[in-house]
Design an enzyme around this catalytic site. Structure first.
Site, PDB file in Angstrom:
ATOM      1  N   GLN A 183       0.831  -1.223   0.000  1.00 34.96           N
ATOM      2  CA  GLN A 183       0.000   0.000   0.000  1.00 34.96           C
ATOM      3  C   GLN A 183       0.861   1.268   0.000  1.00 34.96           C
ATOM      4  O   GLN A 183       0.607   2.199  -0.767  1.00 34.96           O
ATOM      5  CB  GLN A 183      -0.938   0.004   1.222  1.00 34.96           C
ATOM      6  CG  GLN A 183      -2.004   1.079   1.139  1.00 34.96           C
ATOM      7  CD  GLN A 183      -2.699   1.365   2.461  1.00 34.96           C
ATOM      8  OE1 GLN A 183      -2.343   0.830   3.513  1.00 34.96           O
ATOM      9  NE2 GLN A 183      -3.701   2.227   2.410  1.00 34.96           N
ATOM     10  N   TYR A 203       2.550  -7.248  16.549  1.00 41.83           N
ATOM     11  CA  TYR A 203       2.910  -6.166  15.627  1.00 41.83           C
ATOM     12  C   TYR A 203       3.446  -4.961  16.415  1.00 41.83           C
ATOM     13  O   TYR A 203       4.518  -4.422  16.123  1.00 41.83           O
ATOM     14  CB  TYR A 203       1.669  -5.789  14.824  1.00 41.83           C
ATOM     15  CG  TYR A 203       1.829  -4.649  13.849  1.00 41.83           C
ATOM     16  CD1 TYR A 203       2.667  -4.754  12.749  1.00 41.83           C
ATOM     17  CD2 TYR A 203       1.091  -3.463  14.011  1.00 41.83           C
ATOM     18  CE1 TYR A 203       2.778  -3.710  11.842  1.00 41.83           C
ATOM     19  CE2 TYR A 203       1.188  -2.425  13.108  1.00 41.83           C
ATOM     20  CZ  TYR A 203       2.040  -2.543  12.024  1.00 41.83           C
ATOM     21  OH  TYR A 203       2.145  -1.516  11.120  1.00 41.83           O
TER      22      TYR A 203
HETATM   23  P1  NAD Z   1       1.572  -3.940   2.789  1.00 39.98           P
HETATM   24  O1  NAD Z   1       1.198  -5.194   3.485  1.00 39.98           O
HETATM   25  O2  NAD Z   1       0.575  -3.271   1.913  1.00 39.98           O
HETATM   26  O3  NAD Z   1       2.880  -4.186   1.912  1.00 39.98           O
HETATM   27  C1  NAD Z   1       3.969  -4.921   2.378  1.00 39.98           C
HETATM   28  C2  NAD Z   1       4.740  -5.404   1.169  1.00 39.98           C
HETATM   29  O4  NAD Z   1       5.855  -6.161   1.657  1.00 39.98           O
HETATM   30  C3  NAD Z   1       3.925  -6.344   0.269  1.00 39.98           C
HETATM   31  O5  NAD Z   1       3.991  -5.921  -1.071  1.00 39.98           O
HETATM   32  C4  NAD Z   1       4.588  -7.703   0.447  1.00 39.98           C
HETATM   33  O6  NAD Z   1       4.580  -8.488  -0.720  1.00 39.98           O
HETATM   34  C5  NAD Z   1       6.004  -7.293   0.824  1.00 39.98           C
HETATM   35  N1  NAD Z   1       6.710  -8.348   1.564  1.00 39.98           N
HETATM   36  C6  NAD Z   1       6.206  -9.196   2.486  1.00 39.98           C
HETATM   37  N2  NAD Z   1       7.160 -10.045   2.906  1.00 39.98           N
HETATM   38  C7  NAD Z   1       8.284  -9.712   2.243  1.00 39.98           C
HETATM   39  C8  NAD Z   1       9.600 -10.226   2.240  1.00 39.98           C
HETATM   40  N3  NAD Z   1       9.950 -11.264   3.004  1.00 39.98           N
HETATM   41  N4  NAD Z   1      10.512  -9.656   1.432  1.00 39.98           N
HETATM   42  C9  NAD Z   1      10.161  -8.620   0.615  1.00 39.98           C
HETATM   43  N5  NAD Z   1       8.927  -8.096   0.566  1.00 39.98           N
HETATM   44  C10 NAD Z   1       8.001  -8.631   1.380  1.00 39.98           C
HETATM   45  O7  NAD Z   1       2.107  -2.939   3.918  1.00 39.98           O
HETATM   46  P2  NAD Z   1       2.067  -1.348   3.898  1.00 39.98           P
HETATM   47  O8  NAD Z   1       0.743  -0.936   4.391  1.00 39.98           O
HETATM   48  O9  NAD Z   1       2.571  -0.827   2.629  1.00 39.98           O
HETATM   49  O10 NAD Z   1       3.092  -1.054   5.082  1.00 39.98           O
HETATM   50  C11 NAD Z   1       4.456  -0.889   4.852  1.00 39.98           C
HETATM   51  C12 NAD Z   1       5.131  -0.633   6.187  1.00 39.98           C
HETATM   52  O11 NAD Z   1       4.537   0.495   6.819  1.00 39.98           O
HETATM   53  C13 NAD Z   1       5.016  -1.786   7.179  1.00 39.98           C
HETATM   54  O12 NAD Z   1       6.214  -1.869   7.915  1.00 39.98           O
HETATM   55  C14 NAD Z   1       3.893  -1.350   8.096  1.00 39.98           C
HETATM   56  O13 NAD Z   1       4.037  -1.887   9.373  1.00 39.98           O
HETATM   57  C15 NAD Z   1       4.080   0.148   8.124  1.00 39.98           C
HETATM   58  N6  NAD Z   1       2.834   0.849   8.448  1.00 39.98           N
HETATM   59  C16 NAD Z   1       1.787   0.841   7.567  1.00 39.98           C
HETATM   60  C17 NAD Z   1       0.608   1.497   7.907  1.00 39.98           C
HETATM   61  C18 NAD Z   1      -0.584   1.526   6.985  1.00 39.98           C
HETATM   62  O14 NAD Z   1      -1.654   1.995   7.390  1.00 39.98           O
HETATM   63  N7  NAD Z   1      -0.458   1.054   5.755  1.00 39.98           N
HETATM   64  C19 NAD Z   1       0.508   2.153   9.138  1.00 39.98           C
HETATM   65  C20 NAD Z   1       1.588   2.095  10.033  1.00 39.98           C
HETATM   66  C21 NAD Z   1       2.765   1.469   9.649  1.00 39.98           C
HETATM   67  C1  AKB Z   2      -2.542  -1.537  10.933  1.00 39.04           C
HETATM   68  O1  AKB Z   2      -3.750  -1.302  11.127  1.00 39.04           O
HETATM   69  O2  AKB Z   2      -1.963  -2.566  11.290  1.00 39.04           O
HETATM   70  C2  AKB Z   2      -1.716  -0.451  10.284  1.00 39.04           C
HETATM   71  C3  AKB Z   2      -1.059   0.394  11.323  1.00 39.04           C
HETATM   72  C4  AKB Z   2      -1.794   1.519  11.914  1.00 39.04           C
HETATM   73  O3  AKB Z   2       0.059   0.130  11.677  1.00 39.04           O
HETATM   74  N1  AKB Z   2      -2.559   0.292   9.410  1.00 39.04           N
END
Ligand code: NAD
Ligand code: AKB
Length: 320
Positions: A12, A142
Protein backbone atom coordinates in the site's frame (compact mmCIF):
# COMPACT_ATOMS: atom_id res chain seq x y z
CA UNK A 1 24.60 6.95 -9.79
CA UNK A 2 23.64 6.45 -6.13
CA UNK A 3 20.60 4.17 -5.89
CA UNK A 4 17.57 4.00 -3.62
CA UNK A 5 15.92 0.64 -2.84
CA UNK A 6 12.41 0.21 -1.49
CA UNK A 7 11.89 -3.26 0.04
CA UNK A 8 8.19 -4.15 0.25
CA UNK A 9 7.57 -1.83 -2.73
CA UNK A 10 4.46 -3.60 -4.03
CA UNK A 11 2.36 -2.82 -0.95
CA UNK A 12 0.00 0.00 0.00
CA UNK A 13 2.73 2.51 0.90
CA UNK A 14 5.49 1.22 -1.37
CA UNK A 15 3.56 1.62 -4.61
CA UNK A 16 3.01 5.33 -4.05
CA UNK A 17 6.40 5.95 -2.45
CA UNK A 18 8.28 4.43 -5.41
CA UNK A 19 6.32 6.57 -7.88
CA UNK A 20 6.99 9.78 -5.94
CA UNK A 21 10.68 8.98 -5.39
CA UNK A 22 11.07 8.22 -9.12
CA UNK A 23 9.52 11.63 -9.90
CA UNK A 24 12.10 13.30 -7.72
CA UNK A 25 15.27 11.22 -8.21
CA UNK A 26 14.75 9.80 -11.71
CA UNK A 27 13.29 6.44 -12.69
CA UNK A 28 16.55 4.48 -12.92
CA UNK A 29 17.74 5.67 -9.52
CA UNK A 30 14.84 4.08 -7.62
CA UNK A 31 14.62 0.28 -7.45
CA UNK A 32 11.40 -1.38 -6.32
CA UNK A 33 11.98 -4.67 -4.46
CA UNK A 34 9.36 -7.08 -3.21
CA UNK A 35 8.73 -10.75 -2.50
CA UNK A 36 6.12 -10.76 -5.28
CA UNK A 37 7.42 -12.42 -8.43
CA UNK A 38 5.81 -10.04 -10.85
CA UNK A 39 6.06 -6.29 -10.67
CA UNK A 40 2.76 -4.51 -10.01
CA UNK A 41 1.41 -2.68 -13.07
CA UNK A 42 1.93 0.76 -11.49
CA UNK A 43 5.68 0.18 -11.03
CA UNK A 44 6.49 -1.31 -14.46
CA UNK A 45 8.10 1.91 -15.71
CA UNK A 46 11.30 1.37 -13.69
CA UNK A 47 13.66 -1.20 -12.15
CA UNK A 48 12.11 -4.05 -10.15
CA UNK A 49 13.80 -6.87 -8.27
CA UNK A 50 12.20 -9.89 -6.64
CA UNK A 51 13.72 -10.00 -3.19
CA UNK A 52 13.04 -11.74 0.12
CA UNK A 53 13.85 -9.44 3.03
CA UNK A 54 14.56 -12.54 5.11
CA UNK A 55 17.38 -13.74 2.85
CA UNK A 56 20.13 -11.77 4.54
CA UNK A 57 23.05 -12.69 2.26
CA UNK A 58 21.05 -12.12 -0.95
CA UNK A 59 19.84 -8.73 0.25
CA UNK A 60 23.38 -7.78 1.35
CA UNK A 61 24.92 -8.79 -1.97
CA UNK A 62 22.28 -6.99 -4.00
CA UNK A 63 22.68 -3.75 -2.05
CA UNK A 64 26.48 -3.78 -2.15
CA UNK A 65 26.78 -4.85 -5.82
CA UNK A 66 24.22 -2.32 -7.06
CA UNK A 67 25.53 0.71 -5.16
CA UNK A 68 22.35 1.19 -3.11
CA UNK A 69 22.92 4.02 -0.65
CA UNK A 70 19.38 4.68 0.63
CA UNK A 71 16.94 1.98 1.77
CA UNK A 72 13.24 2.21 2.66
CA UNK A 73 12.41 -1.04 4.46
CA UNK A 74 8.63 -1.50 4.29
CA UNK A 75 8.22 -5.31 4.28
CA UNK A 76 6.25 -6.40 7.36
CA UNK A 77 3.13 -8.21 8.53
CA UNK A 78 0.53 -5.69 9.69
CA UNK A 79 -1.45 -5.85 12.94
CA UNK A 80 -4.36 -8.15 12.05
CA UNK A 81 -2.35 -10.58 9.89
CA UNK A 82 0.45 -10.68 12.46
CA UNK A 83 -1.91 -11.86 15.21
CA UNK A 84 -2.68 -14.95 13.08
CA UNK A 85 1.00 -15.94 12.89
CA UNK A 86 2.91 -14.23 15.71
CA UNK A 87 6.18 -16.20 15.36
CA UNK A 88 6.51 -15.45 11.65
CA UNK A 89 5.44 -11.82 12.18
CA UNK A 90 8.23 -11.39 14.71
CA UNK A 91 10.77 -12.96 12.33
CA UNK A 92 9.75 -10.87 9.30
CA UNK A 93 9.32 -7.60 11.18
CA UNK A 94 12.71 -7.87 12.96
CA UNK A 95 15.20 -9.81 10.80
CA UNK A 96 15.09 -7.58 7.74
CA UNK A 97 15.69 -4.54 9.93
CA UNK A 98 18.94 -5.96 11.33
CA UNK A 99 20.18 -6.76 7.82
CA UNK A 100 19.76 -3.13 6.74
CA UNK A 101 20.98 -1.58 10.01
CA UNK A 102 24.14 -3.73 9.81
CA UNK A 103 24.78 -2.68 6.18
CA UNK A 104 24.63 0.95 7.34
CA UNK A 105 26.85 0.23 10.34
CA UNK A 106 29.46 -1.22 7.92
CA UNK A 107 29.24 1.90 5.74
CA UNK A 108 27.51 0.36 2.67
CA UNK A 109 24.17 2.20 3.18
CA UNK A 110 24.08 5.92 4.03
CA UNK A 111 20.43 6.48 5.02
CA UNK A 112 17.54 4.26 6.11
CA UNK A 113 13.80 4.80 6.43
CA UNK A 114 11.99 2.26 8.59
CA UNK A 115 8.29 2.74 9.43
CA UNK A 116 6.87 2.34 12.90
CA UNK A 117 3.18 2.61 13.80
CA UNK A 118 0.65 3.91 16.33
CA UNK A 119 0.59 0.20 17.32
CA UNK A 120 3.62 0.87 19.57
CA UNK A 121 1.13 2.27 22.08
CA UNK A 122 -1.02 0.10 24.32
CA UNK A 123 -3.93 0.09 26.75
CA UNK A 124 -1.97 1.93 29.46
CA UNK A 125 -0.98 4.78 27.10
CA UNK A 126 -2.94 8.07 27.43
CA UNK A 127 -5.35 7.76 24.49
CA UNK A 128 -6.13 11.38 23.65
CA UNK A 129 -3.35 13.49 22.13
CA UNK A 130 -0.89 10.71 22.87
CA UNK A 131 2.50 12.33 23.54
CA UNK A 132 5.77 11.40 21.82
CA UNK A 133 7.25 10.16 25.08
CA UNK A 134 4.77 8.22 27.18
CA UNK A 135 3.88 4.79 28.60
CA UNK A 136 4.23 2.17 25.85
CA UNK A 137 3.00 -1.34 26.65
CA UNK A 138 1.81 -2.74 23.29
CA UNK A 139 -0.20 -5.96 23.51
CA UNK A 140 -0.03 -7.14 19.86
CA UNK A 141 2.95 -8.89 18.29
CA UNK A 142 2.91 -6.17 15.63
CA UNK A 143 3.12 -3.42 18.27
CA UNK A 144 5.85 -5.27 20.17
CA UNK A 145 7.88 -5.68 16.96
CA UNK A 146 7.51 -1.98 16.09
CA UNK A 147 8.46 -0.87 19.60
CA UNK A 148 11.51 -3.17 19.55
CA UNK A 149 12.47 -1.91 16.09
CA UNK A 150 12.33 1.66 17.37
CA UNK A 151 14.68 0.80 20.23
CA UNK A 152 17.16 -0.85 17.83
CA UNK A 153 17.04 2.09 15.39
CA UNK A 154 17.89 4.47 18.21
CA UNK A 155 20.62 2.10 19.44
CA UNK A 156 22.29 1.92 16.01
CA UNK A 157 22.17 5.71 15.74
CA UNK A 158 23.59 6.29 19.23
CA UNK A 159 26.29 3.63 19.07
CA UNK A 160 27.26 3.45 15.39
CA UNK A 161 26.03 6.76 13.94
CA UNK A 162 23.58 5.02 11.58
CA UNK A 163 21.36 7.65 9.89
CA UNK A 164 18.01 5.93 10.37
CA UNK A 165 14.74 7.89 10.33
CA UNK A 166 11.24 6.76 11.21
CA UNK A 167 7.60 7.76 11.51
CA UNK A 168 4.87 6.17 13.63
CA UNK A 169 2.34 6.12 10.80
CA UNK A 170 -1.35 6.26 11.67
CA UNK A 171 -3.83 4.22 9.56
CA UNK A 172 -3.19 5.17 5.92
CA UNK A 173 -5.97 5.77 3.40
CA UNK A 174 -5.29 5.38 -0.32
CA UNK A 175 -6.72 4.14 -3.63
CA UNK A 176 -3.70 3.11 -5.74
CA UNK A 177 -3.32 -0.29 -4.06
CA UNK A 178 -5.28 -2.14 -1.40
CA UNK A 179 -4.19 -2.27 2.26
CA UNK A 180 -2.35 -5.35 3.51
CA UNK A 181 -4.08 -6.71 6.65
CA UNK A 182 -4.28 -3.98 9.28
CA UNK A 183 -6.82 -2.89 11.89
CA UNK A 184 -7.38 0.43 10.12
CA UNK A 185 -8.20 -1.22 6.75
CA UNK A 186 -11.94 -0.69 7.27
CA UNK A 187 -11.41 2.99 6.46
CA UNK A 188 -10.23 2.00 2.95
CA UNK A 189 -12.68 -0.90 2.35
CA UNK A 190 -15.61 1.38 3.15
CA UNK A 191 -15.02 3.41 -0.05
CA UNK A 192 -15.14 0.34 -2.32
CA UNK A 193 -18.42 -0.84 -0.80
CA UNK A 194 -19.87 2.69 -0.95
CA UNK A 195 -19.01 2.95 -4.65
CA UNK A 196 -20.39 -0.51 -5.37
CA UNK A 197 -23.67 0.57 -3.75
CA UNK A 198 -23.34 -2.08 -1.02
CA UNK A 199 -24.07 -1.80 2.67
CA UNK A 200 -20.71 -1.77 4.50
CA UNK A 201 -20.27 -4.14 7.43
CA UNK A 202 -17.65 -2.55 9.68
CA UNK A 203 -15.42 -4.76 11.86
CA UNK A 204 -15.04 -1.94 14.42
CA UNK A 205 -17.70 -0.34 16.63
CA UNK A 206 -19.21 2.95 15.47
CA UNK A 207 -17.47 5.06 18.14
CA UNK A 208 -13.90 3.70 17.81
CA UNK A 209 -11.74 6.74 17.09
CA UNK A 210 -8.34 6.06 15.50
CA UNK A 211 -5.62 8.31 14.06
CA UNK A 212 -5.63 8.21 10.23
CA UNK A 213 -3.90 9.96 7.34
CA UNK A 214 -4.39 10.33 3.60
CA UNK A 215 -1.52 8.64 1.70
CA UNK A 216 -0.38 11.79 -0.11
CA UNK A 217 0.33 13.39 3.27
CA UNK A 218 2.14 10.26 4.48
CA UNK A 219 4.39 10.10 1.41
CA UNK A 220 5.18 13.80 1.68
CA UNK A 221 6.00 13.41 5.40
CA UNK A 222 8.29 10.47 4.66
CA UNK A 223 10.24 12.35 2.01
CA UNK A 224 10.37 15.56 4.06
CA UNK A 225 11.79 13.62 7.01
CA UNK A 226 14.35 11.87 4.78
CA UNK A 227 15.42 15.17 3.21
CA UNK A 228 15.59 17.14 6.49
CA UNK A 229 19.10 18.19 7.57
CA UNK A 230 20.53 15.85 10.24
CA UNK A 231 20.61 18.55 12.89
CA UNK A 232 16.79 18.90 12.70
CA UNK A 233 16.23 15.24 13.59
CA UNK A 234 16.34 14.84 17.36
CA UNK A 235 14.28 11.65 17.52
CA UNK A 236 15.95 8.48 16.23
CA UNK A 237 13.35 6.04 17.56
CA UNK A 238 10.29 7.23 15.60
CA UNK A 239 8.22 10.40 15.25
CA UNK A 240 4.56 10.70 16.25
CA UNK A 241 2.65 11.97 13.20
CA UNK A 242 -0.94 13.11 12.99
CA UNK A 243 -3.31 13.64 10.06
CA UNK A 244 -6.95 13.42 11.13
CA UNK A 245 -8.75 11.19 13.64
CA UNK A 246 -12.25 9.80 13.10
CA UNK A 247 -14.66 7.03 14.05
CA UNK A 248 -16.47 4.65 11.64
CA UNK A 249 -19.65 6.64 12.28
CA UNK A 250 -17.95 9.91 11.34
CA UNK A 251 -16.42 8.62 8.09
CA UNK A 252 -19.75 7.01 7.14
CA UNK A 253 -21.50 10.34 7.83
CA UNK A 254 -19.07 12.13 5.52
CA UNK A 255 -19.61 9.52 2.76
CA UNK A 256 -23.36 9.96 3.09
CA UNK A 257 -22.97 13.62 2.10
CA UNK A 258 -21.86 12.32 -1.36
CA UNK A 259 -23.86 9.07 -1.50
CA UNK A 260 -27.08 9.69 0.46
CA UNK A 261 -28.22 6.03 0.25
CA UNK A 262 -24.98 4.68 1.76
CA UNK A 263 -25.58 2.33 4.73
CA UNK A 264 -23.18 1.01 7.36
CA UNK A 265 -23.69 -1.74 9.96
CA UNK A 266 -21.36 -2.90 12.71
CA UNK A 267 -20.05 -6.42 13.39
CA UNK A 268 -16.94 -6.00 15.59
CA UNK A 269 -14.43 -8.89 15.37
CA UNK A 270 -10.95 -9.59 16.85
CA UNK A 271 -9.67 -6.33 15.38
CA UNK A 272 -11.86 -4.38 17.84
CA UNK A 273 -9.69 -5.55 20.73
CA UNK A 274 -6.59 -4.35 18.86
CA UNK A 275 -8.15 -0.94 18.10
CA UNK A 276 -9.22 -0.58 21.74
CA UNK A 277 -5.56 -0.50 22.80
CA UNK A 278 -4.52 2.19 20.30
CA UNK A 279 -4.72 5.98 20.70
CA UNK A 280 -7.67 8.01 19.48
CA UNK A 281 -5.49 10.99 18.55
CA UNK A 282 -1.78 11.84 18.45
CA UNK A 283 0.33 14.79 19.60
CA UNK A 284 2.94 15.30 16.88
CA UNK A 285 4.38 18.63 18.01
CA UNK A 286 7.99 17.38 17.76
CA UNK A 287 7.59 16.56 14.05
CA UNK A 288 5.97 19.97 13.49
CA UNK A 289 8.60 21.90 15.43
CA UNK A 290 11.72 20.01 14.33
CA UNK A 291 11.26 19.40 10.60
CA UNK A 292 8.14 21.42 9.79
CA UNK A 293 5.48 18.72 9.39
CA UNK A 294 1.94 19.89 8.56
CA UNK A 295 -0.89 17.77 7.20
CA UNK A 296 -3.00 18.96 4.23
CA UNK A 297 -5.90 16.51 4.23
CA UNK A 298 -8.77 16.64 6.73
CA UNK A 299 -11.62 14.09 6.81
CA UNK A 300 -13.76 16.07 4.36
CA UNK A 301 -10.99 16.30 1.72
CA UNK A 302 -9.93 12.69 2.27
CA UNK A 303 -13.45 11.38 1.66
CA UNK A 304 -14.01 13.55 -1.40
CA UNK A 305 -10.68 12.51 -2.95
CA UNK A 306 -11.21 8.80 -2.21
CA UNK A 307 -14.73 8.78 -3.68
CA UNK A 308 -13.48 10.53 -6.82
CA UNK A 309 -10.60 8.08 -7.34
CA UNK A 310 -11.41 4.65 -5.94
CA UNK A 311 -11.60 2.16 -8.80
CA UNK A 312 -13.66 -0.89 -7.84
CA UNK A 313 -11.96 -2.91 -10.61
CA UNK A 314 -8.91 -3.07 -8.32
CA UNK A 315 -10.88 -5.50 -6.12
CA UNK A 316 -11.31 -7.85 -9.12
CA UNK A 317 -7.58 -7.68 -10.00
CA UNK A 318 -6.61 -8.67 -6.49
CA UNK A 319 -9.14 -11.51 -6.17
CA UNK A 320 -8.37 -12.98 -9.61
P1 NAD B 1 1.57 -3.94 2.79
O1 NAD B 1 1.20 -5.19 3.48
O2 NAD B 1 0.58 -3.27 1.91
O3 NAD B 1 2.88 -4.19 1.91
C1 NAD B 1 3.97 -4.92 2.38
C2 NAD B 1 4.74 -5.40 1.17
O4 NAD B 1 5.86 -6.16 1.66
C3 NAD B 1 3.92 -6.34 0.27
O5 NAD B 1 3.99 -5.92 -1.07
C4 NAD B 1 4.59 -7.70 0.45
O6 NAD B 1 4.58 -8.49 -0.72
C5 NAD B 1 6.00 -7.29 0.82
N1 NAD B 1 6.71 -8.35 1.56
C6 NAD B 1 6.21 -9.20 2.49
N2 NAD B 1 7.16 -10.04 2.91
C7 NAD B 1 8.28 -9.71 2.24
C8 NAD B 1 9.60 -10.23 2.24
N3 NAD B 1 9.95 -11.26 3.00
N4 NAD B 1 10.51 -9.66 1.43
C9 NAD B 1 10.16 -8.62 0.61
N5 NAD B 1 8.93 -8.10 0.57
C10 NAD B 1 8.00 -8.63 1.38
O7 NAD B 1 2.11 -2.94 3.92
P2 NAD B 1 2.07 -1.35 3.90
O8 NAD B 1 0.74 -0.94 4.39
O9 NAD B 1 2.57 -0.83 2.63
O10 NAD B 1 3.09 -1.05 5.08
C11 NAD B 1 4.46 -0.89 4.85
C12 NAD B 1 5.13 -0.63 6.19
O11 NAD B 1 4.54 0.49 6.82
C13 NAD B 1 5.02 -1.79 7.18
O12 NAD B 1 6.21 -1.87 7.91
C14 NAD B 1 3.89 -1.35 8.10
O13 NAD B 1 4.04 -1.89 9.37
C15 NAD B 1 4.08 0.15 8.12
N6 NAD B 1 2.83 0.85 8.45
C16 NAD B 1 1.79 0.84 7.57
C17 NAD B 1 0.61 1.50 7.91
C18 NAD B 1 -0.58 1.53 6.98
O14 NAD B 1 -1.65 2.00 7.39
N7 NAD B 1 -0.46 1.05 5.76
C19 NAD B 1 0.51 2.15 9.14
C20 NAD B 1 1.59 2.10 10.03
C21 NAD B 1 2.77 1.47 9.65
C1 AKB C 1 -2.54 -1.54 10.93
O1 AKB C 1 -3.75 -1.30 11.13
O2 AKB C 1 -1.96 -2.57 11.29
C2 AKB C 1 -1.72 -0.45 10.28
C3 AKB C 1 -1.06 0.39 11.32
C4 AKB C 1 -1.79 1.52 11.91
O3 AKB C 1 0.06 0.13 11.68
N1 AKB C 1 -2.56 0.29 9.41
Amino acid sequence: MSKTLIIGAAGQIGTELVLELRNRKGTEAVIAGDLKESCPEALRGGPYVQMDALKREEVRNYIIENGVKEVYLLAALLSATAEKNPAFAWELNMEGLFTILDLAKEGHVEKIFWPSSIAVFGPTTPQINTPQLTIMEPTTVYGISKQTGERWCEYYYNNYGVDVRSIRYPGLISYTSLPGGGTTDYAVDIFYQAKLGNEFSCFLKEDTALPMMYMEDAIRATIELMEAPKEKIDIRSSYNLSGCSFTPKEIAGEITKHIPDFKISYAPDFRQSIADTWPGSIDDSQARNQWGWKERFNLEMLVKTMLENVNVDLLKTISS
